[in-house]
Design a protein around this motif. Sequence first.
Motif, mmCIF file in Angstrom:
data_model
loop_
_atom_site.group_PDB
_atom_site.id
_atom_site.type_symbol
_atom_site.label_atom_id
_atom_site.label_comp_id
_atom_site.label_asym_id
_atom_site.label_seq_id
_atom_site.Cartn_x
_atom_site.Cartn_y
_atom_site.Cartn_z
ATOM 1 N N ILE A 167 29.819 7.381 -22.378
ATOM 2 C CA ILE A 167 29.151 8.486 -23.072
ATOM 3 C C ILE A 167 30.144 9.088 -24.050
ATOM 4 C CG2 ILE A 167 28.146 10.780 -22.844
ATOM 5 C CD1 ILE A 167 26.969 9.975 -20.198
ATOM 6 N N LEU A 168 29.831 8.987 -25.319
ATOM 7 C CA LEU A 168 30.650 9.547 -26.385
ATOM 8 C C LEU A 168 29.988 10.821 -26.874
ATOM 9 C CD1 LEU A 168 33.074 9.181 -28.377
ATOM 10 C CD2 LEU A 168 31.484 7.937 -29.866
ATOM 11 N N GLY A 169 30.654 11.961 -26.724
ATOM 12 C CA GLY A 169 30.092 13.222 -27.171
ATOM 13 C C GLY A 169 29.958 13.277 -28.682
ATOM 14 N N ALA A 170 28.822 13.764 -29.167
ATOM 15 C CA ALA A 170 28.612 13.836 -30.613
ATOM 16 C C ALA A 170 29.625 14.764 -31.273
ATOM 17 C CB ALA A 170 27.189 14.309 -30.909
ATOM 18 N N GLY A 171 30.147 15.750 -30.517
ATOM 19 C CA GLY A 171 31.151 16.631 -31.079
ATOM 20 C C GLY A 171 32.426 15.908 -31.463
ATOM 21 N N LEU A 180 31.174 5.133 -15.078
ATOM 22 C CA LEU A 180 30.918 5.966 -16.251
ATOM 23 C C LEU A 180 32.227 6.463 -16.822
ATOM 24 C CD1 LEU A 180 29.216 7.789 -18.151
ATOM 25 C CD2 LEU A 180 29.118 9.469 -16.291
ATOM 26 N N LEU A 181 32.335 6.369 -18.153
ATOM 27 C CA LEU A 181 33.468 6.948 -18.872
ATOM 28 C C LEU A 181 32.916 7.956 -19.867
ATOM 29 C CD1 LEU A 181 36.466 7.059 -19.704
ATOM 30 C CD2 LEU A 181 35.976 5.201 -21.328
ATOM 31 N N ILE A 182 33.286 9.220 -19.704
ATOM 32 C CA ILE A 182 32.854 10.288 -20.602
ATOM 33 C C ILE A 182 33.986 10.576 -21.575
ATOM 34 C CG2 ILE A 182 32.062 12.671 -20.764
ATOM 35 C CD1 ILE A 182 31.100 12.439 -17.867
ATOM 36 N N ILE A 183 33.679 10.543 -22.872
ATOM 37 C CA ILE A 183 34.689 10.755 -23.908
ATOM 38 C C ILE A 183 34.329 12.002 -24.711
ATOM 39 C CG2 ILE A 183 35.850 9.779 -25.913
ATOM 40 C CD1 ILE A 183 35.077 7.008 -24.889
ATOM 41 N N GLY A 184 35.110 13.055 -24.554
ATOM 42 C CA GLY A 184 34.955 14.252 -25.378
ATOM 43 C C GLY A 184 33.618 14.941 -25.244
ATOM 44 N N SER A 185 33.060 14.945 -24.066
ATOM 45 C CA SER A 185 31.747 15.559 -23.866
ATOM 46 C C SER A 185 31.730 16.334 -22.560
ATOM 47 C CB SER A 185 30.655 14.491 -23.858
ATOM 48 O OG SER A 185 29.381 15.058 -23.611
ATOM 49 N N ASN A 186 30.875 17.353 -22.505
ATOM 50 C CA ASN A 186 30.611 18.082 -21.270
ATOM 51 C C ASN A 186 29.104 18.053 -21.050
ATOM 52 O OD1 ASN A 186 30.166 19.872 -19.175
ATOM 53 N ND2 ASN A 186 31.599 21.410 -19.916
ATOM 54 N N VAL A 244 25.824 7.574 -27.296
ATOM 55 C CA VAL A 244 26.220 8.808 -27.970
ATOM 56 C C VAL A 244 25.331 9.921 -27.435
ATOM 57 C CG1 VAL A 244 26.398 10.038 -30.164
ATOM 58 C CG2 VAL A 244 26.998 7.607 -30.037
ATOM 59 N N LEU A 245 25.937 10.963 -26.898
ATOM 60 C CA LEU A 245 25.179 12.112 -26.393
ATOM 61 C C LEU A 245 25.127 13.176 -27.479
ATOM 62 C CD1 LEU A 245 23.662 13.627 -24.227
ATOM 63 C CD2 LEU A 245 25.851 14.352 -23.252
ATOM 64 N N HIS A 246 23.987 13.265 -28.134
ATOM 65 C CA HIS A 246 23.800 14.282 -29.168
ATOM 66 C C HIS A 246 23.453 15.619 -28.517
ATOM 67 C CE1 HIS A 246 23.842 11.575 -32.664
ATOM 68 N NE2 HIS A 246 23.266 10.701 -31.871
ATOM 69 N N HIS A 247 23.724 16.702 -29.237
ATOM 70 C CA HIS A 247 23.321 18.025 -28.758
ATOM 71 C C HIS A 247 22.353 18.701 -29.714
ATOM 72 C CE1 HIS A 247 27.187 18.400 -31.008
ATOM 73 N NE2 HIS A 247 26.502 19.327 -31.635
ATOM 74 N N ALA A 248 22.057 18.063 -30.855
ATOM 75 C CA ALA A 248 21.128 18.606 -31.844
ATOM 76 C C ALA A 248 19.832 17.817 -31.792
ATOM 77 C CB ALA A 248 21.734 18.532 -33.240
ATOM 78 N N ALA A 249 18.717 18.512 -31.594
ATOM 79 C CA ALA A 249 17.430 17.845 -31.408
ATOM 80 C C ALA A 249 16.988 17.073 -32.644
ATOM 81 C CB ALA A 249 16.363 18.873 -31.034
#
Length: 684
Positions: free
Chosen positions: A443-447, A368-374, A480-485
């Motif tokens: 995983i690319l953070g939506a932020g 797993l590679l996480i980019i700019g996300s928590n 893409v990991l979104h945080h807005a429903a």
Amino acid sequence: MVKLTIDGIQVEVPAGSTVIQAADAAGIEIPRFCYHERLSIAGNCRMCLVEIEKMPPKPQASCGMPVSEGMVVHTDSEMVRKGRRGVMEFLLINHPLDCPICDQGGECDLQDEAVSYGRDYSRYDEQKRAVSKPDWGPLVRTTMTRCIHCTRCVRFTTEVAGTAELGGTFRGENTQIGTFVEKALTSELSGNIIDLCPVGALTSKPYAFTARPWELRKTDSVDVLDAQGAAIRVDARGAEVLRILPRLNDDVNEEWLGDKSRFAVDGLKRRRLDRPWLRENGKLRAASWEEAFATIANRIKGTAPETLGAIVGDLCDAESMLALKEFFTALRSPNLDCRQDGAAFDASRRAFYLFNTTIAGVEEADALLIIGSNPRHEAPVLNARIRKRWLAGGFTAGLVGEAGELTYPVERIGAGPEALKALADGTHPFAEVLKAAKKPMIILGAGVLARPDGAALQAAAWRLAAQYNALRADWHGFNVLHHAAARVGALDLGFLPGKDGKSTKAMLNGGVDVLWLLGADELDTKAIGKDTFVIYQGHHGDAGAARADVILPGAAYTEKHGTYVNTEGRVQQGFAAVLPPGDAREDWTIIRAISAYVGHALPYDTLEQLREHLKASYPVFGQAFTRLAGNDASAPTGNPSAVSAESFAPVFANYYQTDVISRASPTMAACVAAHYPAKAEAAE
């Protein structure tokens, strides 16, 4: 597979299963307190006793007994019943028996089993032991005198949540479960130990002494306080929602729920908009629906279509967003946007903005590679799934961005886009991990996409996925990991600027003369032009309402039937548990009414008609959920080399207050005070 017989029923289960698992597979109930199918086996309570033929003539704990070929098990023999009665008698020696004042009353495992195996008298004259009530923070209420030492809470925090904060101290009957040093629990999943506790030792502190289970009306729904879309149950009494609990959905949230989604429920009854408002002479006054509609209609009719704009927020349902889009399309306005944060990315294909591996698919990945996300703050239940995969072994994670306290080890590769270049050219050691992985995922953070170089970063992450064989017919590793429903549903609807249309940023600073905000509170309202006429439609008096010239009271997610699409593209429906307060109405009905008032009546009058129109216009809303393949490697339109050197920043200042509901919640404010004292003092 192993065949055995339980109470005369032949069962076939995988080798390595336990007797209690085999009984569950056969539909035979064995009582248990410490055993839980998602936790390790402890064997503490001894309530799951069974009799096994050709074994020593004594009851055996079924939770820790592996099955064997030809095994014959009896779960209701006289020996078993006598053993379980003895165990229940010991459990009740020190139990306070305060069921009439216990919040667990009516849904307590100990109560249920005591009906079958308890005595109606006690043989003990000794004093019952008493234990102090430690303070574990603003969410979990402790009454440890009731504790039966099943250790479910200990195992959950250690194994699932990944914060080893609980454990046992002392020995024998003096054993106490606690945090060793009294402090608030720090996990974003701490509320789940309330559900796991089989007695009343751990209960909900905000819900204490509020209601009994049989008083509540239960409604299935979907969580919208993050983009994972966890299955929830909304419990209401009268017109008030009293609590929210998780429902079982193995594909999305298993049976867990984040603390914000569970405990922000008290924000649903505070700072609510329950009537229309008009601004006159700089001040808001209460108005009727007719006055509000007339004011809006007069303003829209006198405004050029190219100077009308609409922005939707993070909690909106697909029905209201479709109605608003078609209303503005009828007005010939191309100025639509769902990206309050200004995220710039290619939405021409669903694969470019979905969590394509799927949430359950995380368990198949080996790198797993996480980019700019928590993930711990943006989707805590997904983070627990990643930890579950790490615990299974053969899994390595890397992080590009701020090194948050994740619940599994990660190798920090870098702080910003420079690390992506190092991975692309193979100069960083983690590139070898991705190269060797059979099923790598990113995983690319939506932020990240809200940065000026968001489109370039999307393209750079896609290029990495293609480079390391994560885009295949049998595996799609770009996420893409979104945080807005509401974000994925809005993108599926194409709620984006049309030809020559303005984005969110362009609509601010006087870019449009009339701006419609549908639940949009996460933008900088101070940037809205002073002469812009703002229509705010929403359910809380937050930032958007403070700037509005007309306020239209809408319904929160617990007060309407709505369709939502989670970060993996799964279409789910929520149902109304209560009615909206006062004169508030469901959002799509408000838009339908104003469309008729303006002379562009939308072609549906009922929710059923609207949903049929939604499915016909956008077939993805009518299709069963399917996992996308990664065999189309054509990349997004961004230039991967056009990234800046700026480090990635976290998208949330704190986990507990990220939307209008959680910001209105006193419980979430108490969590901020407990976990972010500096932020709480600054807010005061």
